[in-house]
Design an enzyme around this catalytic site. Structure first.
Site, PDB file in Angstrom:
ATOM      1  N   GLU A 258       5.207   6.524   4.267  1.00  0.00           N
ATOM      2  CA  GLU A 258       4.226   5.994   5.226  1.00  0.00           C
ATOM      3  C   GLU A 258       2.804   6.540   5.040  1.00  0.00           C
ATOM      4  O   GLU A 258       2.303   7.287   5.890  1.00  0.00           O
ATOM      5  CB  GLU A 258       4.732   6.233   6.659  1.00  0.00           C
ATOM      6  CG  GLU A 258       6.023   5.479   6.913  1.00  0.00           C
ATOM      7  CD  GLU A 258       6.549   5.593   8.351  1.00  0.00           C
ATOM      8  OE1 GLU A 258       5.978   6.342   9.152  1.00  0.00           O
ATOM      9  OE2 GLU A 258       7.558   4.913   8.643  1.00  0.00           O
ATOM     10  N   GLU A 362      13.615   2.342   5.309  1.00  0.00           N
ATOM     11  CA  GLU A 362      13.804   3.107   6.555  1.00  0.00           C
ATOM     12  C   GLU A 362      13.857   2.193   7.777  1.00  0.00           C
ATOM     13  O   GLU A 362      13.095   1.235   7.875  1.00  0.00           O
ATOM     14  CB  GLU A 362      12.680   4.129   6.737  1.00  0.00           C
ATOM     15  CG  GLU A 362      13.021   5.200   7.779  1.00  0.00           C
ATOM     16  CD  GLU A 362      11.860   6.135   8.059  1.00  0.00           C
ATOM     17  OE1 GLU A 362      11.371   6.789   7.126  1.00  0.00           O
ATOM     18  OE2 GLU A 362      11.448   6.196   9.238  1.00  0.00           O
TER      19      GLU A 362
END
Ligand SMILES: *[C@@H]1O[C@H](CO)[C@@H](O)[C@H](O)[C@H]1NC(C)=O
Ligand SMILES: *[C@@H]1O[C@H](CO)[C@@H](O)[C@H](O)[C@H]1NC(C)=O
Ligand SMILES: *[C@@H]1O[C@H](CO)[C@@H](O)[C@H](O)[C@H]1NC(C)=O
Ligand SMILES: *[C@@H]1O[C@H](CO)[C@@H](O)[C@H](O)[C@H]1NC(C)=O
Ligand SMILES: *[C@@H]1O[C@H](CO)[C@@H](O)[C@H](O)[C@H]1NC(C)=O
Ligand SMILES: *[C@@H]1O[C@H](CO)[C@@H](O)[C@H](O)[C@H]1NC(C)=O
Ligand SMILES: *[C@@H]1O[C@H](CO)[C@@H](O)[C@H](O)[C@H]1NC(C)=O
Ligand SMILES: *[C@@H]1O[C@H](CO)[C@@H](O)[C@H](O)[C@H]1NC(C)=O
Length: 519
Positions: A258, A362
């Site tokens: 991220e 994820e």
């Protein structure tokens, strides 16, 4: 009793034993528990855990169907017969074997520090094995992927990296930590042993050592100092080296968890911010060349590792550099804002870069600030969120789907940054048992049946615009696998037509999911 009766008696004892063991091996049913959160969990402990009946091949003309529902079915197996009746009823799907799409890599979960720590809170090996078997064995959901954080992430009990000695530019103090040796390496190895084959491992780093970063911190708004671009790439290679020295080989490496989170740090946990341009340069000049010149040169390099809504523009900027593009094998997507952003961005990305795979890296529920209850034991609605997202991803070129923490505690942690979330399995240390949530079975409807190498085939829909969602795959062993999901509060009859086999008629009860398998 006369002597002549003895063999008969022995035979009947053997028969009783055989019958008993064949039924008890066939399936351990779910032991349900209702926490009043809109569904049930299945309870497991050191002596008991539910199992799934094997999907052994059935004769032509028959099909297997595995069902789960809000009413308590959990991957319940039954057998049905094809027919060729043409009476129309309900939603009709038609399998078109001539139109095929992506090949699947598989499905998995993540070996975080917290997950390992929770597993070990079960104080005997039998209970721990029952949990790992649920995920990785043939009596469980047969996951084949495992994501592994490089160093610490928020699901750790402290902040750390592998080299926290300030200004150690040569990485001479680089070292794995006790977390690797307690919570990750041995547990991954046990999972592989239980699975009977190596897992496809994917590594991701959260934060660089703070001394390499502009904000000198693990979290928040911070970027890599340019002088450490090469060092940070080397750090990744050293991690792969160390795990290889511990007999664990990685299938994939992401370019960092991220990157947006270090630019817009809504949640303050371990992060490293990258603009797409800087990320591109680092991949092209540092990570890409170092990885390909290492012993890990076959490792798949996976870019983005962030939310779907960044596609395709982020990856377009990265792929502007041909070197960066050539080093990258695939694109990792996280699910967190999927309900707000259409899956068409996945298809657009695929059509533009068909040679780069897309992989879900994820997902978890409970991350949003307004989700006050981080863990909702038994929530069927949360299971449906998984089912809906996996079907949608698979129908838009995604090649696999990896869940987040494989086990959390009842608070959704531990998490040093208090970023608590839900998990497919929750460990109750006090009662020495664990709870398999609807999310676990949702994942299982795909992972157990859609084996690696399966190819998606087209499913035409003749009737009913959106009552049911479905996706179909042809497996390497020529089995057809079709997952059908009813997220509505009413029963929906459907027909699945495969011109090569005939028709399946079935009613998907309200809030239920079904995996059909036939050869
Ligand atoms: C484990 O669960 C089973 C099934 O619910 C139960 O019969 C048994 O007593 C439990 N064992 C322990 C050690 O709690
Ligand atoms: C399927 O067909 C067999 C005969 O081939 C029959 O015994 C069985 O009851 C049928 N099953 C169902 C669910 O209709
Ligand atoms: C699929 O391909 C086969 C062989 O190429 C052809 O005979 C058949 O008509 C096609 N079916 C459909 C539904 O297009
Ligand atoms: C495991 O935990 C249970 C319940 O807390 C406890 O009764 C038991 O003594 C523990 N066993 C070991 C070996 O620590
Ligand atoms: C590390 O490097 C920075 C920048 O050069 C410097 O300000 C700092 O004092 C150094 N820290 C140590 C412990 O040497
Ligand atoms: C690295 O960690 C291992 C295991 O904790 C330890 O035995 C070893 O001494 C450490 N090496 C260095 C260079 O710190
Ligand atoms: C990749 O690394 C292996 C050793 O691990 C080596 O034998 C092989 O030649 C390398 N391949 C490329 C394309 O560099
Ligand atoms: C249905 O029709 C197909 C194609 O004609 C045939 O191959 C299949 O055996 C039939 N199935 C049944 C159950 O009659």
């Amino acid at each position: 009793m006369s002597l002549s009766n003895k063999p008969g008696m022995i035979l009947s004892i053997i028969l009783i034993v055989l019958l008993y063991s064949s039924t008890s091996f066939a399936r351990n049913p779910c032991v349900p528990k209702d926490f009043n959160k809109g569904g049930t969990v299945c309870v497991c402990n050191s002596t008991y855990c539910d199992t799934i009946e094997p999907a052994d091949k059935v004769a032509a003309g028959k099909f297997l169907i595995y069902s789960s529902s809000i009413d308590g079915l959990r991957l319940e197996k039954s057998v049905g017969n094809f027919s060729n009746s043409t009476i129309p009823s309900g939603v009709k799907f038609t399998v078109n074997r001539n139109r095929t799409f992506q090949k699947v890599f598989g499905f998995g979960t993540a070996f975080t520090d917290s997950a390992g720590l929770n597993l070990l809170k079960l104080n005997n090996t039998e209970a721990q094995d029952a949990l790992l078997k649920s995920y990785f064995s043939s009596e469980g959901i047969e996951l084949n992927f495992g994501r592994v954080p490089i160093g610490g992430c928020d699901f750790s009990t402290r902040t750390y990296t592998y080299d926290d000695s300030e200004n150690d530019t040569s990485l001479s103090n680089f070292n794995l930590t006790s977390e690797d040796f307690e919570y990750k390496i041995p547990i991954i190895k046990r999972a592989q042993e239980i699975s009977g084959k190596p897992l496809k491992l994917v590594a991701s780093a959260w934060s660089a050592p703070p001394w390499m970063k502009t904000n000198n911190d693990f979290s928040g708004f911070g970027f890599l100092h340019e002088e450490f671009f090469a060092t940070w790439a080397k750090y990744h290679i050293m991690f792969l080296d160390e795990y290889k020295n511990n007999d664990l080989k990685f299938w994939g490496l992401t370019t960092g968890n991220e990157p947006l989170n270090g630019i817009i740090p809504i949640n303050r946990f371990n992060s490293l911010g990258w603009s797409p341009q800087a990320h591109r340069d680092w991949i092209a000049n540092n990570l890409g060349p170092q990885l390909r010149n290492s012993q890990h040169n076959a490792t798949k390099l996976i870019a983005l590792d962030d939310q779907r809504f960044l596609l395709p523009w982020w990856i377009e900027l990265v792929f502007q550099n041909e070197d960066a593009k050539s080093y990258i094998d695939g694109i990792g997507v996280h699910w967190y804002w999927d309900t707000l952003y259409p899956a068409q961005s996945l298809t657009r990305t695929h059509l533009k870069y068909p040679e780069k795979f897309i992989l879900g890296t994820e997902a978890c529920v409970g991350d949003k600030p307004w989700e006050k209850e981080k863990v909702m034991l038994g929530s069927w609605a949360r299971g449906e969120m998984y089912t809906r997202d996996i079907i949608e991803d698979l129908n838009h070129w995604v090649t696999g789907w990896i869940d987040w923490n494989f086990a959390l505690d009842k608070t959704g942690g531990p998490n040093w940054a208090s970023n608590f979330v839900d998990s497919a399995i929750i460990v109750d240390e006090e009662n020495q048992e664990f709870y398999k949530q609807p999310m676990f079975y949702a994942l299982g409807h795909f992972s157990k049946f859609i084996h690696e190498g399966s190819k998606r085939v087209h499913l035409g829909r003749q009737k009913g615009p959106s009552a049911l969602q479905a996706v179909a795959f042809l497996r390497p062993d020529q089995a057809m696998v079709v997952v059908v999901f009813n997220g509505k509060g009413l029963d929906v009859p459907f027909i699945l037509a495969d011109p090569k086999r005939g028709t399946i008629r079935f009613t998907a009860a309200k809030h239920s999911v079904h995996t059909l398998v036939y050869w």
